[in-house]
Motif scaffolding. Structure first.
Motif, mmCIF file in Angstrom:
data_model
loop_
_atom_site.group_PDB
_atom_site.id
_atom_site.type_symbol
_atom_site.label_atom_id
_atom_site.label_comp_id
_atom_site.label_asym_id
_atom_site.label_seq_id
_atom_site.Cartn_x
_atom_site.Cartn_y
_atom_site.Cartn_z
ATOM 1 N N LYS A 77 20.119 -37.056 34.618
ATOM 2 C CA LYS A 77 18.884 -37.795 34.894
ATOM 3 C C LYS A 77 17.676 -37.062 34.320
ATOM 4 O O LYS A 77 16.758 -37.693 33.761
ATOM 5 N N PHE A 78 17.664 -35.741 34.449
ATOM 6 C CA PHE A 78 16.561 -34.940 33.916
ATOM 7 C C PHE A 78 16.426 -35.170 32.406
ATOM 8 O O PHE A 78 15.307 -35.340 31.886
ATOM 9 N N LEU A 79 17.527 -35.185 31.699
ATOM 10 C CA LEU A 79 17.498 -35.405 30.251
ATOM 11 C C LEU A 79 17.122 -36.850 29.910
ATOM 12 O O LEU A 79 16.350 -37.100 28.973
ATOM 13 N N GLU A 80 17.665 -37.792 30.666
ATOM 14 C CA GLU A 80 17.331 -39.203 30.425
ATOM 15 C C GLU A 80 15.851 -39.469 30.665
ATOM 16 O O GLU A 80 15.220 -40.250 29.922
ATOM 17 N N ASP A 81 15.284 -38.828 31.660
ATOM 18 C CA ASP A 81 13.855 -38.996 31.954
ATOM 19 C C ASP A 81 12.984 -38.498 30.800
ATOM 20 O O ASP A 81 11.813 -38.882 30.700
ATOM 21 N N ARG A 82 13.559 -37.661 29.939
ATOM 22 C CA ARG A 82 12.830 -37.145 28.774
ATOM 23 C C ARG A 82 13.200 -37.865 27.490
ATOM 24 O O ARG A 82 12.912 -37.399 26.386
ATOM 25 N N GLY A 83 13.846 -39.008 27.636
ATOM 26 C CA GLY A 83 14.091 -39.886 26.496
ATOM 27 C C GLY A 83 15.396 -39.670 25.763
ATOM 28 O O GLY A 83 15.637 -40.328 24.736
ATOM 29 N N ILE B 78 8.818 -25.035 26.184
ATOM 30 C CA ILE B 78 9.422 -24.406 27.361
ATOM 31 C C ILE B 78 8.386 -24.147 28.435
ATOM 32 O O ILE B 78 8.638 -24.366 29.631
ATOM 33 N N GLU B 79 7.204 -23.708 28.039
ATOM 34 C CA GLU B 79 6.159 -23.469 29.031
ATOM 35 C C GLU B 79 5.731 -24.761 29.719
ATOM 36 O O GLU B 79 5.473 -24.785 30.928
ATOM 37 N N LYS B 80 5.710 -25.852 28.961
ATOM 38 C CA LYS B 80 5.346 -27.144 29.533
ATOM 39 C C LYS B 80 6.398 -27.624 30.532
ATOM 40 O O LYS B 80 6.071 -28.243 31.555
ATOM 41 N N GLU B 81 7.667 -27.330 30.248
ATOM 42 C CA GLU B 81 8.758 -27.811 31.091
ATOM 43 C C GLU B 81 9.109 -26.847 32.229
ATOM 44 O O GLU B 81 9.930 -27.177 33.086
ATOM 45 N N SER B 82 8.500 -25.676 32.232
ATOM 46 C CA SER B 82 8.915 -24.631 33.181
ATOM 47 C C SER B 82 8.888 -25.099 34.633
ATOM 48 O O SER B 82 9.846 -24.877 35.387
ATOM 49 N N SER B 83 7.812 -25.731 35.037
ATOM 50 C CA SER B 83 7.676 -26.140 36.434
ATOM 51 C C SER B 83 8.742 -27.152 36.830
ATOM 52 O O SER B 83 9.363 -27.037 37.899
ATOM 53 N N ASP B 84 8.976 -28.144 35.983
ATOM 54 C CA ASP B 84 9.990 -29.159 36.290
ATOM 55 C C ASP B 84 11.394 -28.562 36.263
ATOM 56 O O ASP B 84 12.254 -28.940 37.075
ATOM 57 N N LEU B 85 11.637 -27.649 35.341
ATOM 58 C CA LEU B 85 12.941 -26.989 35.301
ATOM 59 C C LEU B 85 13.175 -26.180 36.574
ATOM 60 O O LEU B 85 14.286 -26.139 37.111
ATOM 61 N N TRP B 86 12.134 -25.541 37.066
ATOM 62 C CA TRP B 86 12.234 -24.773 38.306
ATOM 63 C C TRP B 86 12.548 -25.688 39.491
ATOM 64 O O TRP B 86 13.470 -25.430 40.263
ATOM 65 N N THR B 87 11.790 -26.759 39.599
ATOM 66 C CA THR B 87 11.909 -27.641 40.769
ATOM 67 C C THR B 87 13.150 -28.514 40.720
ATOM 68 O O THR B 87 13.892 -28.623 41.716
ATOM 69 N N HIS B 88 13.396 -29.140 39.564
ATOM 70 C CA HIS B 88 14.420 -30.193 39.479
ATOM 71 C C HIS B 88 15.786 -29.702 39.002
ATOM 72 O O HIS B 88 16.785 -30.405 39.200
ATOM 73 N N ILE B 89 15.825 -28.537 38.372
ATOM 74 C CA ILE B 89 17.115 -28.016 37.906
ATOM 75 C C ILE B 89 17.476 -26.734 38.657
ATOM 76 O O ILE B 89 18.425 -26.707 39.439
#
Length: 410
Positions: free
Chosen positions: A51-57, A17-28
């Motif tokens: 798209k956010f989920l697909e970008d993560r495989g 969650i800490e790793k994804e925090s910035s992208d979750l803030w910006t993109h979601i």
């Protein structure tokens, strides 16, 4: 599960969650907040999240279960199933004044973290994220249930909602959230009155006034409110009320909510409300038509799931209130889910002024802050660990199933 294994899983959840925090803030979070969409119109949110989920495989199914703005992604092929529900619709005119941008953020974060922990554990289990459109009056989850979205044996369905601290606790500042949120049932419908146009000054006697019918129905229910129970609610608005004052209005439409703590109580109250509406149609000579939307069942709380969530939030330094004695006099279609599967619907408190509540433009502003985002992600850590523990802990799953089957009044 051994304590050492549990600590290892917590570490995976927290770091994910800490790793994804910035992208979750910006993109979601911010993208959804800046592009509010109402029930069943959440095209931008659907495309952005998938798209956010697909970008993560992840392999994402789009427009699932006959709903264009629903989606689904899952990992695992065997073992118990946990469903994380994500909401992302907004309110007309006041945007994300219920904070669904934060719900989407926390649910996605919980799914990503639980999926990572499950994968690294090597254990059996399935974790699914389900996009649930139209919570604000459209009954998306009720439609998803009818379409088979919960047909599998679901060990737990999980989500959480932002709220003002003063709405669930008198001791503001002591608790950062609530585990056992309970809400009341709600019938949702529209009424159409049809009359006849005429010149309002020249020949009003030739008209049949549909606006009079709407006003009479509103007033009749206003009188009824004196005789209903303190924990029941009736709300109505006139959505279509006419055109110009010198033409007798021949068509009006009203939107109604009828709420009571249980479905049985809501049914009884609905019959009384309909008597008020039908009396207005009779008195004015108008034709009456009902347009019925999905009913929201009362939201029940699962003791085992709530206690586990409280424990997990302690592990991230948060003091969460286990339960309230009183139901919140609002409604959610997650209530429908809680009647078919063990369910967790918690609350996380975001900072607001003391005069702010849900469905207020100031709450929409509060839901856009970085502080609210960080709080949502803290909640996601607890939800992710709750999901993991349900998947891996047979005893917890059994307790949750027992509570679901026997303790609906807890």
């Amino acid at each position: 599960m051994a304590n050492i294994a549990l600590e290892s899983l917590r570490s995976i959840v927290n770091s994910t969650i800490e790793k994804e925090s910035s992208d979750l803030w910006t993109h979601i979070n911010q993208q959804l907040h800046q592009h509010p969409e109402t029930a069943y119109e959440e095209v931008f949110a659907h495309d952005t999240i998938t798209k956010f989920l697909e970008d993560r495989g992840f392999t994402v199914k789009r427009s699932t279960y006959g709903l264009p703005t629903s989606f689904e992604a899952e990992i695992g092929s065997s073992g118990r199933l946990v469903v994380v529900c994500a909401e992302y619709d907004a309110l007309p005119q006041i945007g994300h004044a219920c904070g669904h941008n934060l719900i989407a953020t926390s649910s996605i974060a919980a799914f990503l973290a639980a999926a990572s922990a499950l994968k690294q554990s090597g254990a059996a289990g399935r974790i699914r994220i389900l996009g649930t459109p139209a919570e604000e009056g459209g009954g998306g989850k009720a439609k998803l249930i009818d379409a088979g979205a919960f047909k599998d044996d679901v060990a737990a369905a999980i989500m959480a909602h932002p709220m003002c601290a003063h709405q669930f606790s008198d001791d503001v500042g002591k608790y950062s959230g609530l585990a056992a949120l309970k809400m009341i049932a709600s019938h949702k419908f529209r009424t159409e009155f049809r009359g006849k146009t005429a010149h309002a000054a020249g020949q009003p006697w030739d008209g049949v006034n549909a606006l009079d019918a709407a006003v009479a129905a509103y007033n009749n229910v206003g009188l009824l409110r004196q005789q209903i129970k303190p924990d029941e609610r009736i709300h109505a608005v006139i959505e279509v009320g006419g055109t110009v004052p010198n033409v007798i209005t021949d068509y009006t439409r009203m939107n109604w909510n009828v709420r009571s703590p249980t479905l049985a109580g809501a049914d009884k109250l609905l019959a009384r409300v309909k008597a008020c509406i039908e009396a207005a149609a009779t008195a004015t000579g108008c034709e009456l038509n009902y347009i019925v939307a999905p009913t929201y069942a009362n939201l029940t709380a699962n003791k085992a799931l709530c206690e586990t969530y409280v424990d997990e939030m302690k592990a991230v330094g948060e003091n969460v209130l286990l339960q309230q004695q009183e139901q919140v006099t609002a409604s959610t279609d997650m209530g429908n889910v809680s009647h078919i599967a063990p369910s967790f619907h918690g609350v996380f408190a975001i900072p607001t002024d003391s005069d702010v509540s849900l469905h207020n433009p100031k709450f929409a502003a509060a839901a856009s802050t970085k502080e609210a985002h960080d709080i949502a992600l803290n909640c996601a850590k607890g939800m992710a660990m709750l999901a993991v523990r349900v998947l891996l802990d047979e005893e917890l799953t059994s307790k949750a199933k027992y509570d679901f089957e026997h303790n609906h009044d807890w």
